[in-house]
Design a protein around this motif. Structure first.
Motif, PDB file in Angstrom:
ATOM      1  N   ASP A   1       0.865  -1.179   0.000  1.00 13.44           N
ATOM      2  CA  ASP A   1       0.000   0.000   0.000  1.00 13.44           C
ATOM      3  C   ASP A   1       0.899   1.226   0.000  1.00 13.44           C
ATOM      4  O   ASP A   1       1.509   1.563   1.011  1.00 13.44           O
ATOM      5  CB  ASP A   1      -0.896  -0.029   1.239  1.00 13.44           C
ATOM      6  N   PHE A   2       1.027   1.888  -1.169  1.00 11.34           N
ATOM      7  CA  PHE A   2       1.950   3.021  -1.278  1.00 11.34           C
ATOM      8  C   PHE A   2       1.607   4.128  -0.295  1.00 11.34           C
ATOM      9  O   PHE A   2       2.495   4.721   0.321  1.00 11.34           O
ATOM     10  CB  PHE A   2       1.950   3.582  -2.699  1.00 11.34           C
ATOM     11  N   GLU A   3       0.326   4.437  -0.149  1.00 12.69           N
ATOM     12  CA  GLU A   3      -0.062   5.519   0.752  1.00 12.69           C
ATOM     13  C   GLU A   3       0.406   5.235   2.178  1.00 12.69           C
ATOM     14  O   GLU A   3       0.930   6.116   2.866  1.00 12.69           O
ATOM     15  CB  GLU A   3      -1.587   5.715   0.723  1.00 12.69           C
ATOM     16  N   ALA A   4       0.222   3.989   2.614  1.00 15.99           N
ATOM     17  CA  ALA A   4       0.641   3.621   3.969  1.00 15.99           C
ATOM     18  C   ALA A   4       2.162   3.703   4.099  1.00 15.99           C
ATOM     19  O   ALA A   4       2.691   4.177   5.111  1.00 15.99           O
ATOM     20  CB  ALA A   4       0.153   2.216   4.306  1.00 15.99           C
ATOM     21  N   TYR A   5       2.872   3.243   3.054  1.00 14.60           N
ATOM     22  CA  TYR A   5       4.337   3.294   3.065  1.00 14.60           C
ATOM     23  C   TYR A   5       4.836   4.734   3.091  1.00 14.60           C
ATOM     24  O   TYR A   5       5.733   5.086   3.873  1.00 14.60           O
ATOM     25  CB  TYR A   5       4.881   2.576   1.827  1.00 14.60           C
TER      26      TYR A   5
END
Length: 248
Positions: free
Chosen positions: A36-40
């Motif tokens: 999950d890019f947003e979480a990363y």
């Protein structure tokens, strides 16, 4: 024989993991699984722990960084430079980020082009003779000695800045980029389009980012954000040797 073969395979995988453990290793960096890019991006932003760096600029820069490093277009393990032109020129808006080690190693004020605006940059251009700043992703190139002394050439990677060479848009130090200039004039000085830096620590900064690192100049310009392939890169899941070992 089977046990011996399994043992040898495990040893080979362990050796690969050790080789990939260097902070300058592209494989090690991409051994992180990004589900999950947003979480990363949010986790990394929190780890950087600096409110001077605004999240929209950082997140957009990170997308281009991941794409270009994966494709081998920028140096492995290189630093990421973010310049946030949406911020007042009187505040820190130049950030040098060590992404693998999750820390900001330098920040400072930085000038924009004289025709881009006063204290705040608002107008941008890729045209020769415009004396405006150009937003987008750049790859740092070679250094040279010019009228401002040590200077660093930049190559624009997008439609918004691909005339950087022709326009002589470079990083250089300048007297008008200083807190004393701000106190005297009420705002930072301006360049002919170059992202000019303070003289303090300038040489060290250039030595760190020259020859193949990524620099991103951010501004929430609707047309740019809509059409930039780098700013709109969709980060897909990346699986490397660490995940392979964990799955055994």
């Amino acid at each position: 024989m089977i046990r011996k073969g399994v043992f040898l395979l495990c040893c080979m995988l362990l050796n690969l993991a050790v080789l990939d453990a260097s902070p300058n290793s592209n494989k090690d960096f991409y051994s992180i699984t990004i589900e999950d890019f947003e979480a990363y991006a949010e986790r990394l932003y929190i780890a950087l722990n600096d409110s001077d760096l605004h999240y929209p600029a950082f997140e957009t820069a990170l997308k281009g960084y991941l794409k270009l490093q994966k494709e081998g277009e920028i140096e492995e393990g290189s630093l990421l430079t973010v310049i946030d032109m949406s911020v007042s020129a009187n505040k820190n808006r130049f950030f040098l980020i060590d992404v693998p080690n999750e820390k900001i190693i330098h920040k400072s004020i930085v000038a924009h082009g004289r025709n881009s605006g006063g204290e705040f940059a608002k107008d941008f251009s890729n045209k020769v003779g415009s004396f405006k700043s150009s937003i987008g992703f750049y790859r740092t190139a070679e250094t040279y000695s010019g009228k401002h002394g040590l200077s660093l050439r930049l190559d624009g990677l997008e439609f918004s800045n691909d005339n950087a060479r022709e326009r002589a848009i470079v990083i250089h130090a300048a007297d008008y980029v200083s807190t004393s200039f701000i106190k005297k004039n009420g705002r930072l000085g301006r360049s002919l389009g170059c992202p000019s830096l303070p003289k303090e620590n300038y040489t060290q900064v250039v030595q760190k980012i020259k020859n193949g690192s990524l620099l991103f100049i951010y501004y929430p310009h609707t047309n740019y954000l809509k059409n930039s392939k780098l700013a709109n890169y969709v980060v897909k899941q990346e699986i490397g040797i660490t995940n392979l070992l964990n799955s055994q």
